[in-house]
Structure formats: structure tokens, C-alpha cells
Motif scaffolding. Structure first.
Motif, PDB file in Angstrom:
ATOM      1  N   PRO A 119       0.833  -1.215   0.000  1.00  0.00           N
ATOM      2  CA  PRO A 119       0.000   0.000   0.000  1.00  0.00           C
ATOM      3  C   PRO A 119       0.862   1.257   0.000  1.00  0.00           C
ATOM      4  O   PRO A 119       1.999   1.247   0.485  1.00  0.00           O
ATOM      5  N   GLU A 120       0.305   2.348  -0.508  1.00  0.00           N
ATOM      6  CA  GLU A 120       1.063   3.589  -0.631  1.00  0.00           C
ATOM      7  C   GLU A 120       1.587   4.082   0.711  1.00  0.00           C
ATOM      8  O   GLU A 120       2.695   4.607   0.792  1.00  0.00           O
ATOM      9  N   VAL A 121       0.785   3.927   1.773  1.00  0.00           N
ATOM     10  CA  VAL A 121       1.221   4.427   3.071  1.00  0.00           C
ATOM     11  C   VAL A 121       2.470   3.687   3.552  1.00  0.00           C
ATOM     12  O   VAL A 121       3.369   4.269   4.163  1.00  0.00           O
ATOM     13  N   ILE A 122       2.563   2.386   3.255  1.00  0.00           N
ATOM     14  CA  ILE A 122       3.738   1.604   3.639  1.00  0.00           C
ATOM     15  C   ILE A 122       4.952   2.054   2.832  1.00  0.00           C
ATOM     16  O   ILE A 122       6.053   2.248   3.372  1.00  0.00           O
ATOM     17  N   LYS A 123       4.750   2.234   1.533  1.00  0.00           N
ATOM     18  CA  LYS A 123       5.861   2.690   0.690  1.00  0.00           C
ATOM     19  C   LYS A 123       6.321   4.077   1.085  1.00  0.00           C
ATOM     20  O   LYS A 123       7.514   4.392   1.039  1.00  0.00           O
ATOM     21  N   LEU A 124       5.382   4.918   1.509  1.00  0.00           N
ATOM     22  CA  LEU A 124       5.708   6.278   1.918  1.00  0.00           C
ATOM     23  C   LEU A 124       6.594   6.267   3.156  1.00  0.00           C
ATOM     24  O   LEU A 124       7.573   7.024   3.255  1.00  0.00           O
ATOM     25  N   LEU A 125       6.275   5.404   4.101  1.00  0.00           N
ATOM     26  CA  LEU A 125       7.002   5.376   5.366  1.00  0.00           C
ATOM     27  C   LEU A 125       8.325   4.646   5.282  1.00  0.00           C
ATOM     28  O   LEU A 125       9.318   5.054   5.889  1.00  0.00           O
ATOM     29  N   PHE A 126       8.355   3.547   4.501  1.00  0.00           N
ATOM     30  CA  PHE A 126       9.535   2.697   4.514  1.00  0.00           C
ATOM     31  C   PHE A 126      10.319   2.681   3.210  1.00  0.00           C
ATOM     32  O   PHE A 126      11.481   2.267   3.190  1.00  0.00           O
ATOM     33  N   GLY A 127       9.709   3.127   2.138  1.00  0.00           N
ATOM     34  CA  GLY A 127      10.376   3.004   0.843  1.00  0.00           C
ATOM     35  C   GLY A 127      11.539   3.949   0.635  1.00  0.00           C
ATOM     36  O   GLY A 127      12.435   3.665  -0.147  1.00  0.00           O
ATOM     37  N   GLY A 128      11.572   5.083   1.350  1.00  0.00           N
ATOM     38  CA  GLY A 128      12.620   6.064   1.082  1.00  0.00           C
ATOM     39  C   GLY A 128      13.658   6.194   2.163  1.00  0.00           C
ATOM     40  O   GLY A 128      14.577   6.989   2.035  1.00  0.00           O
ATOM     41  N   SER A 129      13.550   5.427   3.246  1.00  0.00           N
ATOM     42  CA  SER A 129      14.475   5.611   4.361  1.00  0.00           C
ATOM     43  C   SER A 129      14.914   4.286   4.944  1.00  0.00           C
ATOM     44  O   SER A 129      14.135   3.563   5.572  1.00  0.00           O
ATOM     45  N   GLY A 130      16.191   3.961   4.735  1.00  0.00           N
ATOM     46  CA  GLY A 130      16.751   2.764   5.337  1.00  0.00           C
ATOM     47  C   GLY A 130      16.794   2.874   6.842  1.00  0.00           C
ATOM     48  O   GLY A 130      16.699   1.866   7.561  1.00  0.00           O
ATOM     49  N   ILE A 131      16.932   4.096   7.361  1.00  0.00           N
ATOM     50  CA  ILE A 131      16.986   4.313   8.805  1.00  0.00           C
ATOM     51  C   ILE A 131      15.664   3.912   9.439  1.00  0.00           C
ATOM     52  O   ILE A 131      15.622   3.245  10.478  1.00  0.00           O
ATOM     53  N   THR A 132      14.549   4.296   8.802  1.00  0.00           N
ATOM     54  CA  THR A 132      13.219   3.970   9.322  1.00  0.00           C
ATOM     55  C   THR A 132      13.026   2.464   9.392  1.00  0.00           C
ATOM     56  O   THR A 132      12.568   1.922  10.408  1.00  0.00           O
ATOM     57  N   ILE A 133      13.383   1.772   8.319  1.00  0.00           N
ATOM     58  CA  ILE A 133      13.193   0.313   8.277  1.00  0.00           C
ATOM     59  C   ILE A 133      14.069  -0.369   9.310  1.00  0.00           C
ATOM     60  O   ILE A 133      13.618  -1.247  10.056  1.00  0.00           O
ATOM     61  N   ALA A 134      15.359   0.015   9.361  1.00  0.00           N
ATOM     62  CA  ALA A 134      16.285  -0.613  10.305  1.00  0.00           C
ATOM     63  C   ALA A 134      15.831  -0.396  11.741  1.00  0.00           C
ATOM     64  O   ALA A 134      15.906  -1.309  12.572  1.00  0.00           O
ATOM     65  N   CYS A 135      15.346   0.799  12.036  1.00  0.00           N
ATOM     66  CA  CYS A 135      14.861   1.100  13.381  1.00  0.00           C
ATOM     67  C   CYS A 135      13.653   0.230  13.726  1.00  0.00           C
ATOM     68  O   CYS A 135      13.583  -0.367  14.805  1.00  0.00           O
ATOM     69  N   PHE A 136      12.713   0.139  12.798  1.00  0.00           N
ATOM     70  CA  PHE A 136      11.500  -0.650  13.023  1.00  0.00           C
ATOM     71  C   PHE A 136      11.851  -2.123  13.250  1.00  0.00           C
ATOM     72  O   PHE A 136      11.357  -2.753  14.198  1.00  0.00           O
ATOM     73  N   VAL A 137      12.704  -2.676  12.411  1.00  0.00           N
ATOM     74  CA  VAL A 137      13.076  -4.086  12.535  1.00  0.00           C
ATOM     75  C   VAL A 137      13.824  -4.334  13.843  1.00  0.00           C
ATOM     76  O   VAL A 137      13.571  -5.324  14.546  1.00  0.00           O
ATOM     77  N   ALA A 138      14.735  -3.433  14.207  1.00  0.00           N
ATOM     78  CA  ALA A 138      15.509  -3.610  15.435  1.00  0.00           C
ATOM     79  C   ALA A 138      14.612  -3.578  16.665  1.00  0.00           C
ATOM     80  O   ALA A 138      14.770  -4.396  17.585  1.00  0.00           O
TER      81      ALA A 138
END
Length: 445
Positions: free
Chosen positions: A410-429
Motif C-alpha cells: 500500500p502507498e502508506v507503507i511505501k511512503l514510510l519505509f520506501g525512502g528511508s533505510g533508517i526507518t526500516i532498520a529502526c523498526f526491525v531492530a
């Protein structure tokens, strides 16, 4: 809240470069300017990009850039010298954040600059409020999480440093021998001075390298002065120059982004105290930094500025120079405000070739990476820690480099996680740290 920081630092700091140290202006000015040169182009690039998205030009664009400089300076001074509980009492340099850029672009495209500023106002109030609950939230950010976030920040910035060394994104002579020669010259000067010089020549090695690089770039035709001729001599920011508008479709993603950047600020402050002072940040420092991160963004929105957050490259500079004086950073912030009030000064700084900045900042970015490693290895890494760090980096850096892999989301997921490796790494950690029990993967004796 009990004032821990003031009591601790004032009793322990005796060096003029410590947090409460006050070097003479002859030292503070060049040391402060180092911080401004490191963040200046990044700070003004964000409003310029957003202006291009919504078609803002001329005087309106000037207002956006001017506001970015002034409000970054104001926010930085508040971090250095807090107002009540707003501010870290640390040399935290603030500026308009690239972390917000993907979200800003989507909001601006749909709701215009007025909708974006309205969302920034509400989002900043929400983000500032989060800081008051940092004591309860801190359990979600042990060293395994903050260290991973800091490491990801550093690794994410390394390509930016290389792009700058090669001439900057979109440059007509990108990757030319001329760009690399100047960038490597700056890099060599900074390394030599930092390694072998003493006193001010050592602590201001980055500024000296940038100055010499600029002088070399001049006869090579790498400096364009048209921006100085076009800039005015004096301009005062006008509150609500762009009227605010409020839309839930713009506000909701902005709220989430302030959660993300609050985590990034926690990582930056942790890296700062670890790399610059060899200690963990206090709860007051973390709380104050996050509160300021949000509330100064709301203040900035009133004065036509996009969201502010801590600049990681300046954290790396502190780790490199070991100059923790908040007075030094505040002096630099005063220059940033002056550059906003006198646009010709800002225009002069903006003529700095990307290759010159890249030669200096690539060292700073490497220091952020190493600080993340220091945080993670301050305790022995067991199998649990290795899995959390490894998977966070895999998804954080991997997905950010292959954004098309999320096309079906969904667009909201791509908006939050698609452009920032920092956001994804933080969420996963954070998730893995919560779901993998502490004692589930003990190494065999």
C-alpha cells in the motif's frame, strides 16, 4: 524533572572544549563555522526540492530558503541553551531534514505548501510531546537498537559523501577528474592536520581543508557567483507568509514521521555523547532533544520552515574533533541566522562546490558509522544481538536500495519505509528486540 545535566557537566567539565566550555571567540568562530559548512547545503537543499515539486519560484523560493537558515539556527541555539525543558543542553545542530523529504514531497504534491506547513505544525506538537515520555519509552531503545540506528545512519550517508566528492547530484561534470582532485585534496588536508597538527590547526582541520579546497576550486572555474549578485542585502522573515491549511491526509503521515525522526534524534544524541564524551546520554538530554526536535519544527512552520531535526553529519564532526562545546555550536548557529537575515552571506556559502564539501564530510560520515560500531560492541555480541543487527541492516539498507521491491505494498507503507533505510532498520531492530527473548539464544559455553 530534576536537572541532572547541569549538575554533572558543571562539576566535571574543566576543558574549554567540554559541553559547558567557552573557548575564546577567535577559536569558537572557526570551530562553529565548521559545523555550518557541513550542514549548510543539506539544510537549504530540502526547501529547494520541495519548491520544485509545487512550482514555487522567485521571492517565494527565497522566503523558503531564508526561513530554513534562520529557523535551523534558532532550533540549534535552543538545543544548546534550553528554554525550560525544551533542548538537550548539548551541541545538537538542527536543520531541515532529508528524512522527511519523501513524505514532504507526497504531501506537497497533494496539498501544496500550505498543507505541508499545517501538517508540520501539528506533527511538531505531537513530536515534542513524545519527549516528555522518553523515560517510559527508553526501554524500547537499548544499545542494540540505538547502536543499529546510528550504524544505519552512518552507512546511509556514505553514498551521499561519495556523490558530493564526484561533483554533486545532477552535476554536468559528475565524476570528473577535477572534482575528484579537489575532493581528495580536501580529504588529505583534513586527515594530515587532524593526525599531525596541534591546537587550533587540529581542531579546525575541517574548516581549513574546506577553505583551501575552495581557493583551489576558484581558478578551476568550479565556483558560480551569480547567486550572490541576485541575493538581497537584508530580509526579515514573515510569519504565516504561506497560509496554513490542515488535512488529515497530510497530518497522519507527518505524525508517523515525527515518531521515526524522534528515534533518529535519540540515536544522534547517543552517538554524540558516546563519540564526543565517552558516556551514555542522560534522560534529561534525550528528553530535551526530542522535545526541541518537535516544538522547534512547529515554530518553524509558523515562520515558513519545513520540519527540523538533528543533523547526523555534525554528530560525526564532534566524534572526529572531540569538541563538545555547545557554545561553539551556538556561535555557528548565530552565523546561520545572520546568513538568513543577510541573504548575500547565505548565497556566498552556497557557492561552495559539492566536491569541496564532500572531501570533508565523507570523513564525518565514516565517524558516525564507527560510533555505531562502538555502541554495538561496547558489550560482547551474542547470537541474539547478531541476528537483530544483521536483519535490521539487511532490510534497512537492502530495501532502501531496491525500492521497487515494495511496489505491491500500500502507498502508506511505501511512503514510510520506501525512502528511508533508517526507518526500516529502526523498526526491525525494535520489533526483533521485543520478540526475541534475552535468554533464547545463549551461546554454548
Amino acid at each position: 524533572m530534576k536537572e541532572i545535566v547541569g549538575a554533572d557537566t558543571k562539576s566535571k567539565n574543566t576543558n574549554k572544549y567540554d559541553v559547558d566550555g567557552v573557548p575564546p571567540l577567535t577559536e569558537a568562530i572557526p570551530l562553529g563555522l565548521q559545523h555550518i559548512f557541513a550542514m549548510f547545503l543539506g539544510n537549504v537543499a530540502v526547501p529547494i526540492i520541495i519548491a520544485g515539486v509545487v512550482g514555487i519560484t522567485g521571492t517565494d523560493l527565497t522566503i523558503l530558503v531564508q526561513s530554513a537558515m534562520i529557523m535551523a539556527g534558532v532550533a540549534t541555539i535552543i538545543q544548546c541553551y534550553p528554554i525550560w525543558m525544551i533542548g538537550a543542553r548539548l551541541p545538537v545542530v538542527m536543520g531541515t531534514s532529508f528524512g522527511f523529504l519523501p513524505t514532504n514531497i507526497v504531501i506537497a504534491s497533494s496539498y501544496g505548501i500550505s498543507g505541508l506547513l499545517g501538517a508540520s505544525l501539528i506533527g511538531g506538537l505531537f513530536g515534542g510531546t513524545l519527549g516528555f515520555f522518553i523515560k517510559k519509552l527508553r526501554r524500547f531503545f537499548p544499545k542494540i537498537v540505538t547502536g543499529t540506528v546510528v550504524l544505519t545512519i552512518g552507512l546511509s550517508l556514505l553514498p551521499t559523501g561519495i556523490v558530493s566528492m564526484a561533483g554533486g547530484s545532477g552535476s554536468e561534470n559528475f565524476g570528473s577528474a577535477k572534482n575528484w582532485m579537489v575532493a581528495l585534496l580536501v580529504l588529505a588536508i583534513v586527515l594530515i592536520l587532524n593526525r599531525y597538527a596541534k591546537g587550533m590547526a587540529k581542531t579546525s582541520s575541517i574548516l581549513i581543508g574546506i577553505f583551501i579546497g575552495y581557493m583551489v576550486a576558484l581558478p578551476l572555474g568550479m565556483v558560480e557567483f551569480s547567486a550572490i549578485r541576485e541575493a538581497t542585502w537584508f530580509s526579515v522573515p514573515q510569519p504565516f507568509y504561506f497560509p496554513m491549511e490542515f488535512y488529515w491526509g497530510a497530518i497522519l503521515p507527518m505524525l508517523i514521521m515525527f515518531i521515526v525522526t524522534s528515534v533518529e534524534t535519540v540515536g544522534d544524541v547517543t552517538a554524540m555523547t558516546t563519540g564526543g564524551a565517552g558516556r551514555e546520554p542522560t534522560e534529561n538530554e534525550l528528553s530535551g532533544s526530542v522535545i526541541a526536535n518537535g516544538f522547534t519544527s512547529s515554530l518553524g512552520a509558523i515562520f515558513n520552515s519545513l520540519p527540523n531535526t538533528s543533523f547526523s553529519q555534525n554528530v560525526g564532526m564532534i566524534a572526529f574533533t572531540k569538541v563538545m562545546s555547545r557554545y561553539v555550536v551556538a556561535v555557528g548557529a548565530a552565523f546561520l541566522i545572520l546568513a538568513g537575515l543577510i541573504p548575500k552571506i547565505g548565497a556566498l556559502v552556497s557557492t561552495m562546490p559539492p566536491a569541496v564539501i564532500g572531501g570533508a564530510t565523507v570523513i564525518i560520515f565514516s565517524q558516525i558509522t564507527l560510533t555505531g560500531i562502538d555502541i554495538l560492541t561496547s558489550e560482547p555480541l551474542n547470537e541474539r544481538a547478531k541476528i537483530i543487527i544483521g536483519l535490521s541492516l539487511v532490510f534497512g539498507l537492502g530495501l532502501s536500495q531496491v525500492p521497487d521491491a515494495m511496489n505491491a505494498f500500500p502507498e502508506v507503507i511505501k511512503l514510510l519505509f520506501g525512502g528511508s533505510g533508517i526507518t526500516i532498520a529502526c523498526f526491525v531492530a525494535i520489533v526483533l528486540n521485543l520478540v526475541i527473548p534475552e535468554d533464547s539464544m545463549k551461546e554454548a559455553a
